[in-house]
Write an enzyme that holds these catalytic residues in place. Structure first.
Site, mmCIF file in Angstrom:
data_model
loop_
_atom_site.group_PDB
_atom_site.id
_atom_site.type_symbol
_atom_site.label_atom_id
_atom_site.label_comp_id
_atom_site.label_asym_id
_atom_site.label_seq_id
_atom_site.Cartn_x
_atom_site.Cartn_y
_atom_site.Cartn_z
ATOM 1 N N ASP A 525 0.826 -1.303 0.112
ATOM 2 C CA ASP A 525 -0.029 -0.064 0.106
ATOM 3 C C ASP A 525 0.696 1.204 0.056
ATOM 4 O O ASP A 525 0.816 2.130 -1.057
ATOM 5 C CB ASP A 525 -1.180 -0.098 1.278
ATOM 6 C CG ASP A 525 -1.958 -1.119 1.270
ATOM 7 O OD1 ASP A 525 -1.546 -2.275 0.267
ATOM 8 O OD2 ASP A 525 -2.997 -1.113 1.883
ATOM 9 N N GLU A 759 -2.075 -8.525 12.586
ATOM 10 C CA GLU A 759 -1.992 -8.441 11.004
ATOM 11 C C GLU A 759 -0.513 -7.864 10.738
ATOM 12 O O GLU A 759 0.253 -8.283 9.777
ATOM 13 C CB GLU A 759 -2.821 -7.125 10.564
ATOM 14 C CG GLU A 759 -2.556 -6.708 9.131
ATOM 15 C CD GLU A 759 -3.479 -5.493 8.977
ATOM 16 O OE1 GLU A 759 -3.955 -4.947 9.724
ATOM 17 O OE2 GLU A 759 -3.802 -5.268 7.585
HETATM 18 C C1 6A9 Z 1 -10.394 -1.541 3.215
HETATM 19 C C2 6A9 Z 1 -11.999 -1.843 5.325
HETATM 20 C C3 6A9 Z 1 -14.379 -2.780 7.863
HETATM 21 C C4 6A9 Z 1 -4.029 -4.510 3.411
HETATM 22 O O1 6A9 Z 1 -4.777 -8.700 3.775
HETATM 23 C C5 6A9 Z 1 -5.785 -7.970 2.822
HETATM 24 C C6 6A9 Z 1 -5.024 -6.685 2.428
HETATM 25 C C7 6A9 Z 1 -3.555 -6.793 1.981
HETATM 26 O O2 6A9 Z 1 -3.741 -7.577 0.570
HETATM 27 C C8 6A9 Z 1 -2.916 -5.714 1.871
HETATM 28 O O3 6A9 Z 1 -1.512 -6.116 1.212
HETATM 29 N N1 6A9 Z 1 -4.798 -5.654 3.527
HETATM 30 C C9 6A9 Z 1 -2.357 -4.949 2.943
HETATM 31 O O4 6A9 Z 1 -1.758 -3.673 2.660
HETATM 32 C C10 6A9 Z 1 -6.030 -5.192 4.132
HETATM 33 C C11 6A9 Z 1 -6.794 -4.309 3.160
HETATM 34 C C12 6A9 Z 1 -8.244 -4.116 3.584
HETATM 35 C C13 6A9 Z 1 -8.953 -3.094 2.730
HETATM 36 C C14 6A9 Z 1 -10.279 -3.134 2.897
HETATM 37 C C15 6A9 Z 1 -11.913 -1.532 3.969
HETATM 38 C C16 6A9 Z 1 -13.444 -1.930 5.886
HETATM 39 O O5 6A9 Z 1 -13.415 -3.111 6.945
#
Ligand code: 6A9
Length: 789
Positions: A525, A759
């Protein structure tokens, strides 16, 4: 006319599926073809629930609440961090036939177990057992209400059978896939041989327009008019679903909702801890059932499966052999089990958009059987997360990996694009803010599924006569046409102007609003990239992913007897260390780096707001933070030291005798740069962006914290470089041991201290942070413990 026609047909492409035969037959997950996997805990977003692997499954689930605790209602249902549970997750789960979960609420613990039994033509039977115990710290035995429910999802029907003094004794139902079935609610007991306990029963018989409404409907039906009156104790009013409420008058139900209403039945039992309750699902087509799966039989079945699970876990990962403690082994089983138990079966349509669409389009309906990063915050599929998940799951059960990968590749469109975040169905949609829903077809995500495929190929070639080898070959054969298009898609849409260079598309556009425009598509990100996104940019991580992907494509093609020379050549070119250095080595940084239109002289500042003389400042909108650029950008290396600079090492592209490896190992081991006692931090402490916010609302994410997926790749790479001959072999081995120990110890310690796997981990304290439980890629800790790469 022609131009218009072209435009509209181009507009449809984004939502047109790939024409090659699907990897999975239409009925591949049906009760007929895959009876043993038909029912499962495929609803990771709820604390406890089951459904079948079908588009419109009958679902079952559990909600609960504590009575007499406070004035507000603590209804638990979907996994929510806001519930503040002390911990929850599967402690054992084989992904197939049984699971044991522990849920630690404020002053009591629920153990939720299920066992499946095969028989009949519709996926067989199952039994749930819920055991409640108060915590030793609580002075009074809590009174708890369990609310068991069944709901149809536009398909099938349910009928309640109310019995005197027992509330809803059972539910019978029918659906095309399940045939006739019966769900029986047994009375609470203290143990399997003890007497029935005093309990109050309530039920709700209503309908729902969709599964995302279940919690609301229950909440809105609650009433305090019921009296709890145990034989020895005071009479008190308690909260319960009100069965007398006519179903169509719930004020939150939107009368204009055009969706078909489906049956929704709730059975509430209110009882004091300790207790145990069983619920049975029996398929009418199962005629030769030897006995009911309850009580002692259930206990025996559970014990047998637990013993099998333990033995298989040790056979697969060998942690006891390696000398890990009982507690560490339990942690490790929980990590694997929660990834397996967190597998979901989702069905629905993505919302997608291309440059040719004025408005987003609905993608064709599709199914996705996938693991999820986090049951609470992200209970849905993410493309690059899944490659990491399957690294772990393929060691446990390669069939799971084949099926999940097949589902993902069956979602590819005619262009070769797979939507990155899969938000399928109303339940999934209800958890995602609008601005995150639309998926754009310019956007990639690292092709980590190639890592999982690599593992399957290695399993195959190390033992071509193993029982899983034939299915793997058959699977790869069907997968191949789709893989080719997928690989091609990266090679045509994500390339840069300089030959053999690559660039992530989809970076943030409003450059003045962010300290550094984000690159969500890379998966990292807010990791700092060129300050001013441009076509000239090139990204070293994507270059390395493509080197990996081309190599695996070549192996698969060779295995299948398909043309492979082109893939080999691409692989050779992309792995050429000289070319890689030419494109990405920064002498100034002494590390690999992105390249682009860049300046380091940026900062976030309060926007200047003009306040007329003599006017009070607070009458004007609060100044927001905007980016100020003190020196103009120019084409140059980005020179951020962190995960991205490690990629040629992480993906084994760097030659073992490259002096650059020495630089990398030194930077990794340097506590001022990437080294911490808890794992490698994502961005060097010396980088100007280290732990910087990107906007006033956007805290640092990949700018310092420790992420386990990349740490897993680092440990795996150290293991690799310590096993191939080279001048840095010993250094790599020493680092391997240190890094592996640090990560394993910290993830484990945090689990013991907080009840969760997280995480990310704080690079100063090691503390878990962000979403939890996060048994997505953080569960790769198991493979590090097992030293299986
Ligand atoms: C946003 C939130 C109530 C961010 O693990 C999933 C991803 C990864 O692929 C990515 O590399 N996470 C990492 O930087 C989480 C992303 C969540 C986005 C959703 C909305 C609403 O929740």
């Amino acid at each position: 006319f022609y131009a218009l026609y072209m435009r509209s047909s181009l507009a449809k492409r984004v939502a047109t599926l790939h024409p090659s035969p699907r990897v999975l037959d239409d009925n591949s997950t049906s009760a007929e073809v895959s009876p043993e996997r038909f029912w499962g805990s495929y609803r990771p977003q709820v604390y406890f629930g089951m459904k079948t692997r079908s588009p419109k499954s009958i679902v079952t689930g559990l909600m609960w609440m504590r009575q007499f605790s406070s004035m507000d209602v603590n209804l638990r249902h979907t996994c929510e961090q806001g519930d503040g549970l002390q911990g929850y997750g599967w402690l054992m789960h084989d992904g197939l036939s049984f699971g044991v979960q522990e849920v630690r609420d404020k002053d009591f613990t629920l153990t939720t177990e299920f066992v499946k039994r095969r028989g009949g033509d519709h996926g067989g039977d199952w039994t749930w057992r819920i055991t409640a115990k108060q915590h030793s710290s609580s002075r009074q035995a809590p009174v708890i209400s369990l609310m068991f429910y069944a709901a149809a999802d536009t398909q099938g029907s349910l009928e309640a059978h109310v019995e005197e003094k027992k509330g809803l004794g059972s539910i019978t139902g029918f659906s095309e896939e399940l045939g006739h079935f019966k769900i029986t609610f047994r009375k609470p007991v203290t143990g399997e041989l003890s007497n029935v306990k005093y309990a109050c029963y309530n039920n709700l018989q209503t309908v729902t327009p969709g599964l995302e409404r279940l919690t609301d409907i229950v909440k809105n039906s609650l009433s305090r008019r019921f009296v709890y009156s145990p034989p020895s104790g005071e009479k008190r009013h308690y909260i319960a679903v009100d069965g007398y409420k006519p179903p169509h008058q719930q004020h939150q139900q939107n009368p204009d909702d055009p969706r078909k209403k489906s049956d929704f039945l709730v059975h509430q039992v209110t009882v004091e801890t300790p207790f145990q309750i069983e619920v049975l699902f029996e398929s009418a087509s199962f005629h030769s059932r030897p006995n009911q799966l309850v009580g002692v039989t259930m206990t025996e079945e559970l014990e047998r499966r637990k013993a099998e699970f333990d033995a298989r876990f040790e056979r697969t990962f060998g942690l006891e052999r390696k000398g890990f403690s009982q507690a560490q082994v339990r942690f490790s089983k929980a990590a694997l089990s929660n990834m397996l138990g967190g597998m979901g079966y989702f069905y629905g349509q993505s919302v997608v958009q291309s440059a040719y669409n004025e408005y987003p389009l609905l993608y064709p309906e599709g199914a996705l059987f996938t693991a999820v990063p986090s049951r609470s915050f992200f209970p849905r599929g993410f493309l690059w997360d899944e490659g990491f998940h399957q690294l772990l799951l393929s060691k446990w059960d390669p069939q799971v990996t084949r099926e999940a990968t097949a589902h993902w590749l069956d979602l590819i469109n005619v262009e070769g694009w797979i939507p990155r975040e899969q938000i399928l169905g109303d339940e999934a949609r209800s958890k995602v803010p609008g601005e995150f829903v639309v998926q754009r077809n310019e956007n990639a995500n690292p092709p980590t599924l190639f890592l999982a495929l690599q593992e399957l190929i290695e399993q195959h070639s190390s033992d071509p006569d193993a029982p899983t080898s034939l299915p793997t070959l058959a699977f790869l054969r069907r997968l191949f046409p789709r893989l080719k298009t997928w690989f091609e898609w990266y090679n045509t849409t994500q390339t840069g102007p300089v030959p053999n260079s690559y660039r992530w598309r989809g970076r943030d556009k409003d450059t003045n609003l962010f300290l550094n425009p984000k690159t969500l598509t890379s998966g990292l990100d807010d990791y700092p990239r060129a300050s001013h996104p441009s076509r000239e940019e090139r990204h070293v991580d994507l270059h390395c992913w493509m080197a990996l992907a081309s190599g695996i494509m070549a192996s698969i093609a060779r295995l299948l007897g398909e043309p492979h020379v082109d893939y080999e050549q691409t692989h050779q070119v992309l792995s050429d260390n000289d070319l890689l250095s030419e494109l990405h080595w920064s002498d100034q940084l002494g590390a690999f780096s992105d390249y682009g239109n860049h300046t380091q002289a940026v900062s976030l500042q309060q926007e200047k707001v003009y306040v007329p003389p003599g006017q009070p400042r607070h009458h004007y909108a609060a100044a927001r933070l905007v980016r100020s650029v003190r020196r103009a950008p120019k084409l140059q290396h980005v020179n951020a030291l962190g995960y991205v600079s490690l990629f040629p090492f992480l993906l084994h592209i760097l030659h073992a005798d490259s002096p650059k490896l020495e630089h990398i190992l030194r930077d990794m081991r340097d506590p001022d740069k990437l080294w911490t006692p808890y794992g490698l931090r994502s961005l060097s402490r010396t980088d100007p962006m280290y732990m910087k916010r990107n906007t006033e609302h956007d805290a640092p994410y990949w700018r310092g914290p420790i992420w386990i997926n990349i740490n897993y790749l680092a440990v795996r790479a150290l293991n690799h470089y310590s096993s191939v001959e080279g001048p840095y072999q010993e250094k790599a081995e020493a680092l391997y041991n240190e890094l592996r120990t640090n990560i394993v110890n910290n993830v484990y310690r945090q689990y013991v201290e907080t009840g969760y796997i997280w995480e990310q981990y704080n690079d100063n304290t090691g503390r878990g942070q962000g979403s939890h439980p996060f048994t997505g890629w953080s569960a790769l800790t198991v493979l590090m413990m097992a030293e299986q790469y």
